[in-house]
Structures are given as C-alpha cells and as structure tokens.
Design an enzyme around this catalytic site. Structure first.
Site, PDB file in Angstrom:
ATOM      1  N   HIS A  18       0.796  -0.718   0.269  1.00 58.86           N
ATOM      2  CA  HIS A  18       0.349  -0.233   0.061  1.00 58.86           C
ATOM      3  C   HIS A  18       0.762   1.271   0.032  1.00 58.86           C
ATOM      4  O   HIS A  18       0.792   2.062  -0.876  1.00 58.86           O
ATOM      5  CB  HIS A  18      -1.274   0.446   1.573  1.00 58.86           C
ATOM      6  N   LYS A  42     -18.172  -7.205   6.210  1.00 63.67           N
ATOM      7  CA  LYS A  42     -17.002  -7.364   6.290  1.00 63.67           C
ATOM      8  C   LYS A  42     -16.103  -7.696   8.039  1.00 63.67           C
ATOM      9  O   LYS A  42     -17.132  -6.775   8.069  1.00 63.67           O
ATOM     10  CB  LYS A  42     -16.297  -6.761   5.294  1.00 63.67           C
ATOM     11  N   ARG A  91      -1.694  -6.071  -8.614  1.00 61.40           N
ATOM     12  CA  ARG A  91      -0.834  -6.793  -8.690  1.00 61.40           C
ATOM     13  C   ARG A  91      -0.933  -8.362  -9.442  1.00 61.40           C
ATOM     14  O   ARG A  91       0.370  -8.362 -10.169  1.00 61.40           O
ATOM     15  CB  ARG A  91      -0.294  -7.128  -7.336  1.00 61.40           C
ATOM     16  N   SER A 129      -2.823  -7.615   2.010  1.00 66.19           N
ATOM     17  CA  SER A 129      -2.911  -8.182   3.391  1.00 66.19           C
ATOM     18  C   SER A 129      -4.034  -9.173   3.964  1.00 66.19           C
ATOM     19  O   SER A 129      -3.510  -9.246   5.635  1.00 66.19           O
ATOM     20  CB  SER A 129      -4.090  -6.930   3.698  1.00 66.19           C
TER      21      SER A 129
HETATM   22  P1  ADP Z   1      -9.427  -3.302  -0.946  1.00 65.69           P
HETATM   23  O1  ADP Z   1     -10.043  -3.473   0.612  1.00 65.69           O
HETATM   24  O2  ADP Z   1     -10.540  -2.635  -1.456  1.00 65.69           O
HETATM   25  O3  ADP Z   1      -9.069  -5.456  -0.775  1.00 65.69           O
HETATM   26  P2  ADP Z   1      -6.862  -3.463   0.180  1.00 65.69           P
HETATM   27  O4  ADP Z   1      -6.996  -2.325   1.125  1.00 65.69           O
HETATM   28  O5  ADP Z   1      -6.294  -4.973   0.390  1.00 65.69           O
HETATM   29  O6  ADP Z   1      -8.363  -2.903  -0.283  1.00 65.69           O
HETATM   30  O7  ADP Z   1      -5.881  -2.507  -1.077  1.00 65.69           O
HETATM   31  C1  ADP Z   1      -5.972  -1.313  -1.470  1.00 65.69           C
HETATM   32  C2  ADP Z   1      -5.220  -0.980  -2.685  1.00 65.69           C
HETATM   33  O8  ADP Z   1      -4.164  -1.375  -2.618  1.00 65.69           O
HETATM   34  C3  ADP Z   1      -6.201  -1.641  -4.248  1.00 65.69           C
HETATM   35  O9  ADP Z   1      -5.926  -1.135  -5.493  1.00 65.69           O
HETATM   36  C4  ADP Z   1      -5.351  -2.783  -4.379  1.00 65.69           C
HETATM   37  O10 ADP Z   1      -4.987  -3.632  -4.653  1.00 65.69           O
HETATM   38  C5  ADP Z   1      -3.733  -1.980  -3.545  1.00 65.69           C
HETATM   39  N1  ADP Z   1      -2.732  -2.654  -3.221  1.00 65.69           N
HETATM   40  C6  ADP Z   1      -3.120  -3.467  -1.482  1.00 65.69           C
HETATM   41  N2  ADP Z   1      -1.306  -4.040  -1.840  1.00 65.69           N
HETATM   42  C7  ADP Z   1      -0.965  -3.734  -2.890  1.00 65.69           C
HETATM   43  C8  ADP Z   1       0.661  -4.265  -3.561  1.00 65.69           C
HETATM   44  N3  ADP Z   1       1.337  -5.262  -2.634  1.00 65.69           N
HETATM   45  N4  ADP Z   1       1.140  -3.805  -4.221  1.00 65.69           N
HETATM   46  C9  ADP Z   1       0.681  -3.087  -4.903  1.00 65.69           C
HETATM   47  N5  ADP Z   1      -1.051  -2.247  -4.393  1.00 65.69           N
HETATM   48  C10 ADP Z   1      -1.094  -2.886  -3.657  1.00 65.69           C
END
Ligand code: ADP
Length: 156
Positions: A18, A42, A91, A129
């Site tokens: 992130h 959720k 990703r 995450s």
């Molecule tokens: P969501 O709850 O929408 O799945 P996340 O909190 O998991 O969101 O992620 C928010 C954003 O960060 C999303 O666009 C996700 O693709 C991006 N993201 C998460 N991890 C990575 C990573 N390792 N590299 C690039 N983008 C990431």
C-alpha cells in the site's frame, strides 16, 4: 483546481505494498485521501481506530495525505470530498479483471471520476493484507510486510 485523489481500501492491516502505491501516486496529485471503506457485512481483523491510527502515523510528515473512513460507495465519498480520481494498485491479472469491473461500474455511477492504476512493484506484488492476516493468525512475524513505523500485533 486542486487534483484530489482517494486511495480506497480496507488496510487490514496496511502493508508495504500500500505504502509503495501511495508514495508513487503522490506526485500525480495535490492531495491524497486514504479512504478506509467500512462495510458492515465484512469482518476485519483490526479495529477501524487502529487502522486509522497506523496510517496517520506513517504519513504524519506529509501534509498532502489525510486519512478518513467512509461507508457507502467510494464514488459518493469522492464526490463529497471533491476528489476527481480514485487510485488503485494492480498486482496481478486477477487484480486487473476485478479492478476493471469496479472502475467501469464507477464510471457509470459518476462520469467525472477517473480511476488511475499503478502497477505493483515486482518485489511487492505478492504482498497482500489477507496473506499478512494469515501470517499473524498463525503466529508468524508480519514485520517484513508492514511499514516499520508501526507495531502490528494481535492477541488472539
Ligand atoms: P480492498 O479492501 O479493496 O481489497 P486493500 O486494502 O487490500 O483493498 O488494498 C487497497 C488497494 O491497494 C488496492 O487497489 C490493492 O490492489 C492495492 N494493493 C494492495 N497490496 C498491494 C501491493 N502489494 N502492491 C500494489 N498494490 C497493492
């Protein structure tokens, strides 16, 4: 006009993936709002207050970054904040297919909001995450995957 973007997500917990997207997105905008989406259906591992606190701490040095939670549609949150852009990270092909559908739906809901995608840094593309939560739940050390400014621990 100020270029304002929302970076929406759950950040449960925030990872170095992130942070990389936020840091790479920042030069494109005047202001970036990290929007923690709250979905009552959720279940989260970490309380909302903790997730807000971590992100605020990590970006306390950067005036252009703010952290807020929201409920409802991301496009409605963007409209309330006068944000013209949504920032998302990609990703994998799986991420792309999902993000494409969400972004195209958002375009129907709000013509004035454009989603900007940044491709994951190859070394961070396996960081998610959900995997970090699995590591934590099973007693592993999440340190390699989370920003060093924060202490992520849970007492399960
Ligand atoms: P969501 O709850 O929408 O799945 P996340 O909190 O998991 O969101 O992620 C928010 C954003 O960060 C999303 O666009 C996700 O693709 C991006 N993201 C998460 N991890 C990575 C990573 N390792 N590299 C690039 N983008 C990431």
């Amino acid at each position: 006009m100020q270029r304002i973007a929302v970076f929406p997500g759950s950040f449960d917990p925030v990872t170095i993936g992130h942070i990389d997207i936020i840091n790479r997105g920042l030069p494109l905008f005047d202001k970036l709002i990290i929007g923690i989406g709250v979905n009552s259906q959720k279940k989260y591992l970490f309380p909302l207050e903790k997730r807000i606190e971590w992100l605020k701490k990590i970006f306390e040095y950067e005036d252009r970054v703010s952290v807020e939670s929201y409920t409802g549609l991301t496009v409605h949150f963007c409209e309330q904040r006068n944000a013209q852009f949504i920032l998302r990270g990609i990703r994998s092909a799986g991420d792309f297919e999902f993000e494409k559908a969400v972004s195209q739906t958002n375009r129907v809901l709000s013509r004035s909001i454009e989603t900007i995608f940044i491709l994951a840094n190859p070394s961070l593309s396996v960081v998610s995450s959900s995997i970090v939560r699995d590591v934590i739940i099973n007693g592993g050390d999440p340190k390699p995957f989370v920003p060093e400014e924060i202490e992520v621990s849970v007492h399960l």
